[in-house]
Design a protein around this motif. Structure first.
Motif, PDB file in Angstrom:
ATOM      1  N   THR A 139      -6.560  17.150   5.988  1.00  0.00           N
ATOM      2  CA  THR A 139      -7.750  16.376   5.631  1.00  0.00           C
ATOM      3  C   THR A 139      -7.329  14.970   5.218  1.00  0.00           C
ATOM      4  O   THR A 139      -6.208  14.764   4.734  1.00  0.00           O
ATOM      5  N   PHE A 140      -8.239  14.020   5.375  1.00  0.00           N
ATOM      6  CA  PHE A 140      -7.966  12.651   4.964  1.00  0.00           C
ATOM      7  C   PHE A 140      -8.481  12.455   3.550  1.00  0.00           C
ATOM      8  O   PHE A 140      -9.692  12.412   3.312  1.00  0.00           O
ATOM      9  N   ASP A 141      -7.559  12.364   2.587  1.00  0.00           N
ATOM     10  CA  ASP A 141      -7.903  12.253   1.173  1.00  0.00           C
ATOM     11  C   ASP A 141      -6.839  11.381   0.497  1.00  0.00           C
ATOM     12  O   ASP A 141      -5.885  11.899  -0.095  1.00  0.00           O
ATOM     13  N   PRO A 142      -6.974  10.054   0.608  1.00  0.00           N
ATOM     14  CA  PRO A 142      -5.929   9.153   0.100  1.00  0.00           C
ATOM     15  C   PRO A 142      -5.598   9.321  -1.376  1.00  0.00           C
ATOM     16  O   PRO A 142      -4.452   9.096  -1.782  1.00  0.00           O
ATOM     17  N   ASP A 143      -6.572   9.737  -2.187  1.00  0.00           N
ATOM     18  CA  ASP A 143      -6.311   9.884  -3.624  1.00  0.00           C
ATOM     19  C   ASP A 143      -5.505  11.135  -3.942  1.00  0.00           C
ATOM     20  O   ASP A 143      -4.530  11.070  -4.705  1.00  0.00           O
ATOM     21  N   ASP A 144      -5.900  12.266  -3.387  1.00  0.00           N
ATOM     22  CA  ASP A 144      -5.252  13.532  -3.728  1.00  0.00           C
ATOM     23  C   ASP A 144      -4.173  13.959  -2.742  1.00  0.00           C
ATOM     24  O   ASP A 144      -3.333  14.802  -3.073  1.00  0.00           O
ATOM     25  N   ARG A 145      -4.186  13.378  -1.530  1.00  0.00           N
ATOM     26  CA  ARG A 145      -3.171  13.743  -0.527  1.00  0.00           C
ATOM     27  C   ARG A 145      -2.622  12.456   0.114  1.00  0.00           C
ATOM     28  O   ARG A 145      -2.808  12.211   1.305  1.00  0.00           O
ATOM     29  N   PRO A 146      -1.955  11.614  -0.681  1.00  0.00           N
ATOM     30  CA  PRO A 146      -1.516  10.307  -0.172  1.00  0.00           C
ATOM     31  C   PRO A 146      -0.548  10.388   1.000  1.00  0.00           C
ATOM     32  O   PRO A 146      -0.635   9.586   1.936  1.00  0.00           O
ATOM     33  N   GLU A 147       0.403  11.343   0.964  1.00  0.00           N
ATOM     34  CA  GLU A 147       1.391  11.425   2.044  1.00  0.00           C
ATOM     35  C   GLU A 147       0.739  11.836   3.360  1.00  0.00           C
ATOM     36  O   GLU A 147       0.972  11.226   4.406  1.00  0.00           O
ATOM     37  N   VAL A 148      -0.100  12.876   3.308  1.00  0.00           N
ATOM     38  CA  VAL A 148      -0.815  13.322   4.512  1.00  0.00           C
ATOM     39  C   VAL A 148      -1.714  12.200   5.020  1.00  0.00           C
ATOM     40  O   VAL A 148      -1.774  11.915   6.226  1.00  0.00           O
ATOM     41  N   SER A 149      -2.389  11.541   4.105  1.00  0.00           N
ATOM     42  CA  SER A 149      -3.307  10.470   4.490  1.00  0.00           C
ATOM     43  C   SER A 149      -2.568   9.263   5.056  1.00  0.00           C
ATOM     44  O   SER A 149      -3.084   8.573   5.941  1.00  0.00           O
ATOM     45  N   GLY A 150      -1.357   8.997   4.561  1.00  0.00           N
ATOM     46  CA  GLY A 150      -0.556   7.916   5.111  1.00  0.00           C
ATOM     47  C   GLY A 150      -0.210   8.167   6.570  1.00  0.00           C
ATOM     48  O   GLY A 150      -0.293   7.260   7.415  1.00  0.00           O
ATOM     49  N   LEU A 151       0.180   9.393   6.892  1.00  0.00           N
ATOM     50  CA  LEU A 151       0.471   9.741   8.283  1.00  0.00           C
ATOM     51  C   LEU A 151      -0.784   9.653   9.143  1.00  0.00           C
ATOM     52  O   LEU A 151      -0.743   9.146  10.277  1.00  0.00           O
ATOM     53  N   LEU A 152      -1.896  10.142   8.629  1.00  0.00           N
ATOM     54  CA  LEU A 152      -3.159  10.074   9.381  1.00  0.00           C
ATOM     55  C   LEU A 152      -3.564   8.619   9.639  1.00  0.00           C
ATOM     56  O   LEU A 152      -4.010   8.285  10.744  1.00  0.00           O
ATOM     57  N   SER A 153      -3.411   7.772   8.636  1.00  0.00           N
ATOM     58  CA  SER A 153      -3.766   6.362   8.798  1.00  0.00           C
ATOM     59  C   SER A 153      -2.886   5.691   9.848  1.00  0.00           C
ATOM     60  O   SER A 153      -3.357   4.872  10.650  1.00  0.00           O
ATOM     61  N   THR A 154      -1.603   6.027   9.840  1.00  0.00           N
ATOM     62  CA  THR A 154      -0.687   5.457  10.822  1.00  0.00           C
ATOM     63  C   THR A 154      -1.094   5.856  12.233  1.00  0.00           C
ATOM     64  O   THR A 154      -1.171   5.015  13.140  1.00  0.00           O
ATOM     65  N   ALA A 155      -1.372   7.143  12.421  1.00  0.00           N
ATOM     66  CA  ALA A 155      -1.804   7.618  13.739  1.00  0.00           C
ATOM     67  C   ALA A 155      -3.116   6.964  14.148  1.00  0.00           C
ATOM     68  O   ALA A 155      -3.307   6.582  15.312  1.00  0.00           O
ATOM     69  N   ALA A 156      -4.023   6.822  13.198  1.00  0.00           N
ATOM     70  CA  ALA A 156      -5.338   6.238  13.498  1.00  0.00           C
ATOM     71  C   ALA A 156      -5.224   4.776  13.902  1.00  0.00           C
ATOM     72  O   ALA A 156      -5.853   4.335  14.876  1.00  0.00           O
ATOM     73  N   LEU A 157      -4.421   3.994  13.165  1.00  0.00           N
ATOM     74  CA  LEU A 157      -4.262   2.580  13.479  1.00  0.00           C
ATOM     75  C   LEU A 157      -3.642   2.378  14.860  1.00  0.00           C
ATOM     76  O   LEU A 157      -3.969   1.428  15.560  1.00  0.00           O
ATOM     77  N   CYS A 158      -2.757   3.283  15.237  1.00  0.00           N
ATOM     78  CA  CYS A 158      -2.072   3.150  16.531  1.00  0.00           C
ATOM     79  C   CYS A 158      -2.927   3.640  17.696  1.00  0.00           C
ATOM     80  O   CYS A 158      -2.586   3.374  18.854  1.00  0.00           O
ATOM     81  N   THR A 159      -4.003   4.354  17.416  1.00  0.00           N
ATOM     82  CA  THR A 159      -4.861   4.865  18.495  1.00  0.00           C
ATOM     83  C   THR A 159      -6.271   4.292  18.450  1.00  0.00           C
ATOM     84  O   THR A 159      -7.099   4.604  19.317  1.00  0.00           O
ATOM     85  N   GLY A 160      -6.552   3.459  17.443  1.00  0.00           N
ATOM     86  CA  GLY A 160      -7.878   2.860  17.340  1.00  0.00           C
ATOM     87  C   GLY A 160      -8.956   3.837  16.940  1.00  0.00           C
ATOM     88  O   GLY A 160     -10.126   3.673  17.304  1.00  0.00           O
ATOM     89  N   ARG A 161      -8.590   4.850  16.167  1.00  0.00           N
ATOM     90  CA  ARG A 161      -9.550   5.872  15.737  1.00  0.00           C
ATOM     91  C   ARG A 161      -9.644   5.871  14.221  1.00  0.00           C
ATOM     92  O   ARG A 161      -8.875   5.215  13.523  1.00  0.00           O
ATOM     93  N   ALA A 162     -10.582   6.652  13.697  1.00  0.00           N
ATOM     94  CA  ALA A 162     -10.716   6.806  12.250  1.00  0.00           C
ATOM     95  C   ALA A 162      -9.766   7.903  11.769  1.00  0.00           C
ATOM     96  O   ALA A 162      -9.579   8.917  12.460  1.00  0.00           O
ATOM     97  N   PRO A 163      -9.141   7.729  10.589  1.00  0.00           N
ATOM     98  CA  PRO A 163      -8.225   8.755  10.081  1.00  0.00           C
ATOM     99  C   PRO A 163      -8.876  10.138   9.970  1.00  0.00           C
ATOM    100  O   PRO A 163      -8.244  11.155  10.281  1.00  0.00           O
ATOM    101  N   ALA A 164     -10.147  10.170   9.535  1.00  0.00           N
ATOM    102  CA  ALA A 164     -10.837  11.456   9.388  1.00  0.00           C
ATOM    103  C   ALA A 164     -11.007  12.148  10.738  1.00  0.00           C
ATOM    104  O   ALA A 164     -10.951  13.389  10.835  1.00  0.00           O
ATOM    105  N   GLU A 165     -11.204  11.369  11.784  1.00  0.00           N
ATOM    106  CA  GLU A 165     -11.336  11.934  13.132  1.00  0.00           C
ATOM    107  C   GLU A 165     -10.028  12.581  13.573  1.00  0.00           C
ATOM    108  O   GLU A 165     -10.025  13.670  14.158  1.00  0.00           O
ATOM    109  N   VAL A 166      -8.910  11.912  13.291  1.00  0.00           N
ATOM    110  CA  VAL A 166      -7.595  12.473  13.625  1.00  0.00           C
ATOM    111  C   VAL A 166      -7.369  13.763  12.838  1.00  0.00           C
ATOM    112  O   VAL A 166      -6.881  14.761  13.372  1.00  0.00           O
TER     113      VAL A 166
END
Length: 346
Positions: A248-275
């Protein structure tokens, strides 16, 4: 209205003016070569430099090597980082025919501007600068004279070439404000040699590192642009996550998971929650696989171009030699104007 709010309010008119007459403007931007450039630099600043250059705005990129020693005791590897930074920016699309790359230490006249500029600011103003304050608090040691005068160094970087646009993030606004103060005070005391530069707030997102904190050279959480695909995969594999299999995308409670999701999202032009929804219960293993593929696919053209440019061993040095020579000519002309305004042309 505070400085940031006022700057935000000015942005539409400023962007409109630049778009209407790009050739009337000059941008100064750059890097402090303390390490290799990473994905955050590419997405956060370099793509904006390329956009401005391609629109017709004259662009200057400083590799501020003297500023490396503001907060460290060695300049080890600085030459390697300078050359790597030029290579990465050329690979990203900056054209040395339209962009002037130069090294701080190669332009003596630029540094001579520091003396009259320092006479125009007070010690209290320097101590109030947020970068200086933060460094003093973090270092736990005596503030060096170079660190204290860091904002005036940056003013000299901007004013020597009479740049009128400085792309910055919110935290760098005080540097541009002090530069504007110096330009105005010089005019009041001597003559109007400099135009006050405008900060141009970038639209870049805050680029998170692999641990969820801001991507940074010093934190070891950055994907370096010069990495190979295998090195990228190994770094992402080592990234920390957590034990919850559901992604799940939860920057406050899951920063490491959310960091990876954000990286993938920025590189694919998608929203982190969608990934995250797509990965679902795939766990950390699938998350890292998706992120690795996203990063390597996104960076593939950059890496190919970088390798092509690096195959010419004299290219970067030639770009710097020509850029340094142009910066020297401009700085000497500006310094001559300053001496004339101060009655010191003998």
């Amino acid at each position: 209205m505070d400085s940031y709010a006022a700057t935000v309010a000015r942005m539409p008119a400023l962007r409109g003016a630049v778009a209407a007459a790009p050739h009337e403007h000059r941008v100064l931007t750059g890097e402090r070569p303390t390490g290799p450039l990473h994905l955050g630099h590419l997405l956060g600043t370099i793509v904006e430099r390329v956009r401005l250059q391609r629109s017709g705005v004259e662009t200057f990129v400083i590799l501020a090597d003297y500023q490396v020693i503001t907060d460290r005791e060695t300049a080890e590897h600085v030459g390697e980082h300078v050359r790597g930074a030029v290579l990465d920016q050329l690979a990203a699309g900056l054209d040395p025919q339209a962009t002037t790359f130069f090294v701080h230490s190669a332009v003596p006249a630029l540094n001579q501007l520091m003396l009259p500029f320092l006479s125009l600011v007070s010690e209290a103003e320097l101590h109030r600068n947020p970068t200086v304050r933060a460094e003093h608090e973090l270092s736990g040691r005596a503030l060096s004279g170079l660190m204290l005068t860091y904002p005036v160094h940056q003013a000299a970087d901007i004013l020597f070439c009479k740049a009128d646009l400085v792309p910055v993030g919110k935290d760098q606004l005080p540097h541009v404000e002090l530069t504007r103060v110096i330009a105005r005070r010089f005019a009041e005391r001597y003559a109007p040699v400099f135009r006050a530069p405008e900060p141009m707030l970038t639209d870049a997102p805050d680029i998170p590192g692999l641990d969820g904190r801001k991507m940074s050279k010093s934190r070891g959480n950055a994907i370096v642009l010069g990495m190979s695909p295998d090195e990228t995969a190994a770094m992402i594999r080592k990234a920390r996550t957590d034990t919850d299999r559901r992604i799940t995308f939860d920057p406050d409670d899951r920063p490491e998971v959310s960091g990876l999701l954000s990286t993938a999202a920025l590189c694919t032009g998608r929203a982190p929650a969608e990934v995250a929804d797509e990965i679902g219960d795939g766990g950390a293993g699938l998350l890292k696989k998706v992120t690795t593929e996203a990063v390597n696919t996104f960076l593939a053209p950059h890496r190919a171009r970088r390798a092509e440019l690096a195959a010419d061993p004299g290219l970067v040095d030639d770009v710097l030699r020509r850029g340094n020579a142009r910066a020297v000519r401009i700085a000497e002309a500006t310094l001559d104007e300053v001496r004339g305004a101060m009655g010191m042309r003998y």
